[in-house]
Design a protein around this motif. Structure first.
Motif, PDB file in Angstrom:
ATOM      1  N   VAL A   1       3.822  43.368  52.400  1.00  0.00           N
ATOM      2  CA  VAL A   1       4.047  44.792  52.681  1.00  0.00           C
ATOM      3  C   VAL A   1       4.422  45.510  51.396  1.00  0.00           C
ATOM      4  N   ALA A   2       3.805  46.672  51.155  1.00  0.00           N
ATOM      5  CA  ALA A   2       4.131  47.477  49.975  1.00  0.00           C
ATOM      6  C   ALA A   2       5.387  48.300  50.248  1.00  0.00           C
ATOM      7  N   PHE A   3       6.271  48.361  49.270  1.00  0.00           N
ATOM      8  CA  PHE A   3       7.557  49.045  49.405  1.00  0.00           C
ATOM      9  C   PHE A   3       7.521  50.352  48.624  1.00  0.00           C
ATOM     10  N   GLY A   4       7.729  51.464  49.341  1.00  0.00           N
ATOM     11  CA  GLY A   4       7.800  52.775  48.704  1.00  0.00           C
ATOM     12  C   GLY A   4       9.236  53.249  48.617  1.00  0.00           C
ATOM     13  N   VAL A   5       9.538  54.046  47.595  1.00  0.00           N
ATOM     14  CA  VAL A   5      10.910  54.487  47.352  1.00  0.00           C
ATOM     15  C   VAL A   5      10.970  56.009  47.248  1.00  0.00           C
ATOM     16  N   LEU A   6      11.872  56.602  48.041  1.00  0.00           N
ATOM     17  CA  LEU A   6      12.226  58.015  47.901  1.00  0.00           C
ATOM     18  C   LEU A   6      13.660  58.066  47.383  1.00  0.00           C
ATOM     19  N   PRO A   7      13.866  58.322  46.100  1.00  0.00           N
ATOM     20  CA  PRO A   7      15.226  58.299  45.541  1.00  0.00           C
ATOM     21  C   PRO A   7      16.035  59.496  46.032  1.00  0.00           C
ATOM     22  N   MET A   8      17.031  59.243  46.867  1.00  0.00           N
ATOM     23  CA  MET A   8      17.853  60.310  47.426  1.00  0.00           C
ATOM     24  C   MET A   8      19.334  60.073  47.174  1.00  0.00           C
ATOM     25  N   GLY A   9      19.656  59.153  46.272  1.00  0.00           N
ATOM     26  CA  GLY A   9      21.044  58.824  46.022  1.00  0.00           C
ATOM     27  C   GLY A   9      21.585  59.505  44.779  1.00  0.00           C
ATOM     28  N   THR A  10      22.750  59.031  44.335  1.00  0.00           N
ATOM     29  CA  THR A  10      23.406  59.597  43.160  1.00  0.00           C
ATOM     30  C   THR A  10      22.871  58.981  41.873  1.00  0.00           C
ATOM     31  N   LEU A  11      22.665  57.664  41.886  1.00  0.00           N
ATOM     32  CA  LEU A  11      22.312  56.960  40.657  1.00  0.00           C
ATOM     33  C   LEU A  11      20.835  56.573  40.581  1.00  0.00           C
ATOM     34  N   ASN A  12      20.287  56.032  41.662  1.00  0.00           N
ATOM     35  CA  ASN A  12      18.847  55.721  41.738  1.00  0.00           C
ATOM     36  C   ASN A  12      18.363  54.823  40.597  1.00  0.00           C
ATOM     37  N   HIS A  13      19.119  53.767  40.312  1.00  0.00           N
ATOM     38  CA  HIS A  13      18.788  52.888  39.197  1.00  0.00           C
ATOM     39  C   HIS A  13      17.424  52.219  39.366  1.00  0.00           C
ATOM     40  N   PHE A  14      17.151  51.707  40.562  1.00  0.00           N
ATOM     41  CA  PHE A  14      15.909  50.978  40.800  1.00  0.00           C
ATOM     42  C   PHE A  14      14.708  51.876  40.559  1.00  0.00           C
ATOM     43  N   ALA A  15      14.743  53.088  41.107  1.00  0.00           N
ATOM     44  CA  ALA A  15      13.638  54.026  40.933  1.00  0.00           C
ATOM     45  C   ALA A  15      13.469  54.399  39.459  1.00  0.00           C
ATOM     46  N   LYS A  16      14.567  54.676  38.786  1.00  0.00           N
ATOM     47  CA  LYS A  16      14.482  55.078  37.376  1.00  0.00           C
ATOM     48  C   LYS A  16      13.863  53.980  36.521  1.00  0.00           C
ATOM     49  N   ASP A  17      14.285  52.738  36.750  1.00  0.00           N
ATOM     50  CA  ASP A  17      13.794  51.645  35.912  1.00  0.00           C
ATOM     51  C   ASP A  17      12.312  51.352  36.147  1.00  0.00           C
ATOM     52  N   LEU A  18      11.786  51.758  37.305  1.00  0.00           N
ATOM     53  CA  LEU A  18      10.359  51.575  37.587  1.00  0.00           C
ATOM     54  C   LEU A  18       9.550  52.830  37.315  1.00  0.00           C
ATOM     55  N   GLY A  19      10.208  53.892  36.856  1.00  0.00           N
ATOM     56  CA  GLY A  19       9.493  55.126  36.561  1.00  0.00           C
ATOM     57  C   GLY A  19       9.079  55.913  37.784  1.00  0.00           C
ATOM     58  N   ILE A  20       9.688  55.646  38.937  1.00  0.00           N
ATOM     59  CA  ILE A  20       9.369  56.373  40.168  1.00  0.00           C
ATOM     60  C   ILE A  20       9.980  57.767  40.089  1.00  0.00           C
ATOM     61  N   PRO A  21       9.219  58.818  40.382  1.00  0.00           N
ATOM     62  CA  PRO A  21       9.754  60.186  40.266  1.00  0.00           C
ATOM     63  C   PRO A  21      10.977  60.400  41.144  1.00  0.00           C
ATOM     64  N   LEU A  22      11.932  61.179  40.631  1.00  0.00           N
ATOM     65  CA  LEU A  22      13.147  61.464  41.386  1.00  0.00           C
ATOM     66  C   LEU A  22      12.977  62.674  42.303  1.00  0.00           C
ATOM     67  N   ALA A  23      12.059  63.577  41.982  1.00  0.00           N
ATOM     68  CA  ALA A  23      11.789  64.723  42.845  1.00  0.00           C
ATOM     69  C   ALA A  23      11.078  64.244  44.112  1.00  0.00           C
ATOM     70  N   LEU A  24      11.517  64.740  45.260  1.00  0.00           N
ATOM     71  CA  LEU A  24      11.027  64.234  46.537  1.00  0.00           C
ATOM     72  C   LEU A  24       9.514  64.357  46.677  1.00  0.00           C
ATOM     73  N   ASP A  25       8.950  65.531  46.405  1.00  0.00           N
ATOM     74  CA  ASP A  25       7.511  65.719  46.591  1.00  0.00           C
ATOM     75  C   ASP A  25       6.704  64.784  45.697  1.00  0.00           C
ATOM     76  N   GLU A  26       7.178  64.582  44.475  1.00  0.00           N
ATOM     77  CA  GLU A  26       6.468  63.686  43.565  1.00  0.00           C
ATOM     78  C   GLU A  26       6.612  62.227  43.997  1.00  0.00           C
ATOM     79  N   ALA A  27       7.782  61.873  44.553  1.00  0.00           N
ATOM     80  CA  ALA A  27       7.976  60.508  45.050  1.00  0.00           C
ATOM     81  C   ALA A  27       7.059  60.228  46.234  1.00  0.00           C
ATOM     82  N   ILE A  28       6.879  61.235  47.100  1.00  0.00           N
ATOM     83  CA  ILE A  28       5.954  61.087  48.230  1.00  0.00           C
ATOM     84  C   ILE A  28       4.522  60.935  47.723  1.00  0.00           C
TER      85      ILE A  28
END
Length: 329
Positions: free
Chosen positions: A115-142
């Motif tokens: 299963v592929a895992f998608g991330v919507l960073p909605m927290g304070t720190l969002n370390h996992f998303a940042k280290d993978l280059g996943i956008p922090l803005a909701l629309d871009e993360a979607i």
């Protein structure tokens, strides 16, 4: 959003305007055009995560061709159960929305699967998303969930509990436990309670006596803090505290040297703000697995910011390429 559907009939001269026509996805069955996915949101974290928000998320995903079944989970057990159910349902993508604790809870049920895992960073720190280059803005993360590529990353594990970022012993789990007590009993805000908890730890000046076993070697240490990272953290330069890779198949072990009280205060504060990897006063070791023993039968252990009590010895290992994550192309 409009979608283009190409007419299978051959195009003729002067009829190029008939090559495509426009339709609205809400006018035909969703299952006909949309890929079903599961989206699990931490509904207890802050405001804006109510049913209206869930409907907005469904519309945003639909605009990218995804039929999102949105679950508002309240608490760790609901997050885990929703993720387990989504995996069993056979959905090709399961998305988690929240902070690093939420991301961890959902991902823990997808480890070892296709299963592929998608991330919507909605927290304070969002370390996992940042280290993978996943956008922090909701629309871009979607957009990333819909259009990104799949990559496999490592996860860490301690006594069967998964961590995506790091695990720690000593000062940080103690401060978090004290902070939560103050929030419950005294009604203090998170950061005020954290400040008092840090000062309390400073007065106690706590140290752990540990025996680290790596392969055939044993290392005795007396330290206030042990930090175990999923892959190696950068300890210098402009990217300090980040990970350049999450696929090297290694854990990074950082054992704090014996600081004075001021150094202990600095360690505690940086731990609470998620910047502990910037601390340079560590002994550093890279391992695939190890065992940590203490004289305590049970020990508080933090994994991605969540604190649980575990039976010692603590057995850490890396699980290479165990999680498939959707990341930017």
């Amino acid at each position: 959003m409009h979608h283009l559907v190409f007419d299978p009939a051959p195009a003729t001269r002067g009829a190029h305007h008939r090559i495509a026509h426009v339709f609205h996805p809400e006018r035909i069955p969703r299952s006909f055009i949309l890929t079903p996915i599961a989206v699990i949101i931490n509904g207890s974290a802050g405001s804006g995560h109510d049913d209206q928000r869930a409907a907005e998320l469904r519309d945003k995903f639909a605009a990218h061709g995804l039929d999102a079944e949105v679950t508002l989970a309240r608490g760790g057990s609901e997050l885990i159960e929703a993720a387990r159910s989504a995996r069993a349902s056979g959905k090709p993508i399961v998305v988690a929305g929240g902070g690093d604790g939420t991301i961890n809870a959902v991902a823990s049920q997808l480890v070892g699967s296709e299963v592929a895992f998608g991330v919507l960073p909605m927290g304070t720190l969002n370390h996992f998303a940042k280290d993978l280059g996943i956008p922090l803005a909701l629309d871009e993360a979607i957009r990333n969930v819909a259009q990104g590529r799949r990559t496999r990353v490592d996860v860490g594990e301690v006594n069967g509990t998964i961590f995506l970022n790091n695990s720690s012993l000593g000062l940080y789990p103690d401060i978090v436990r004290d902070r939560e007590k103050q929030q419950r009993r005294l009604g203090r805000g998170k950061w005020l309670a954290a400040g008092w908890a840090t000062l309390t730890a400073l007065r106690r000046y706590p140290f752990l006596s540990l025996r680290l076993t790596v392969g055939e070697q044993e290392h005795a240490r007396r330290t206030p803090f042990v930090f175990i990272g999923n892959n190696e953290y950068t300890m210098q330069g402009l990217s300090v505290g980040e990970r350049r890779r999450l696929d090297t198949g290694k854990l990074s072990l950082y054992v704090a040297q014996r600081p004075g009280r001021l150094g202990l205060l600095r360690l505690g504060w940086r731990a609470l703000w998620g910047s502990l990897a910037q601390e340079r006063d560590f002994d550093v070791l890279t391992v695939e697995n190890m065992e940590i023993a203490t004289r305590h039968k049970r020990l508080r252990v933090a994994t991605d910011g969540e604190v649980t009590v575990m039976t010692t010895p603590l057995r850490y290992r890396i699980r290479p390429a165990a999680l498939t994550v959707v990341v930017p192309t």
